[in-house]
Design a protein around this motif. Structure first.
Motif, PDB file in Angstrom:
ATOM      1  N   LEU A 102      -3.135  10.876   3.356  1.00  0.00           N
ATOM      2  CA  LEU A 102      -2.600   9.527   3.222  1.00  0.00           C
ATOM      3  C   LEU A 102      -2.527   9.114   1.753  1.00  0.00           C
ATOM      4  O   LEU A 102      -1.541   8.513   1.318  1.00  0.00           O
ATOM      5  N   PHE A 139       1.196   8.231   0.015  1.00  0.00           N
ATOM      6  CA  PHE A 139       1.567   6.891  -0.419  1.00  0.00           C
ATOM      7  C   PHE A 139       1.378   6.645  -1.912  1.00  0.00           C
ATOM      8  O   PHE A 139       1.683   5.558  -2.403  1.00  0.00           O
ATOM      9  N   TYR A 191      -2.641  -0.077  -0.349  1.00  0.00           N
ATOM     10  CA  TYR A 191      -3.037   1.316  -0.515  1.00  0.00           C
ATOM     11  C   TYR A 191      -4.533   1.489  -0.261  1.00  0.00           C
ATOM     12  O   TYR A 191      -4.953   2.359   0.503  1.00  0.00           O
ATOM     13  N   ALA A 218       4.481   5.298  -3.980  1.00  0.00           N
ATOM     14  CA  ALA A 218       4.791   3.872  -3.841  1.00  0.00           C
ATOM     15  C   ALA A 218       3.981   3.041  -4.829  1.00  0.00           C
ATOM     16  O   ALA A 218       4.497   2.102  -5.445  1.00  0.00           O
ATOM     17  N   ALA A 232       0.762  -3.803  -3.472  1.00  0.00           N
ATOM     18  CA  ALA A 232       0.795  -2.363  -3.247  1.00  0.00           C
ATOM     19  C   ALA A 232      -0.593  -1.750  -3.399  1.00  0.00           C
ATOM     20  O   ALA A 232      -1.001  -0.906  -2.590  1.00  0.00           O
TER      21      ALA A 232
END
Length: 86
Positions: free
Chosen positions: A51, A55, A30, A58, A26
């Motif tokens: 962005l 995100f 990212y 997450a 992740a």
């Protein structure tokens, strides 16, 4: 299929390892996404910020899964040692 079964067995045996790998994936995804958007947009910073904010949950969820796993493991190991029996 055989490789996936062995990976699944490994993750079931050591769940902290599996959650840590998910956290690392992740974080890498990212960062790679932010860098790709930064390269594609040039001097515009708003798409990168959007962005990053979109995100971020997450990444935080992956980190919390690792944190909860470590916390539960520590509570399980040390919960019986602190009781005085009184």
């Amino acid at each position: 299929m055989k490789a996936l079964n062995s990976v699944e067995q490994l993750m079931n045996r050591w769940p902290l390892l599996g959650r840590t790998l998910v956290l690392m994936v992740a974080l890498v995804a990212y960062a790679a996404g932010l860098l790709a958007v930064d390269v594609a947009t040039g001097d515009a910073r708003m798409p990168v910020v959007l962005l990053a904010v979109f995100f971020l949950p997450a990444v935080l969820r992956a980190w919390l899964l690792v944190y909860w796993q470590v916390r539960d493991d520590l509570r399980g190991r040390f919960s019986n040692r602190h009781h005085s029996g009184v």
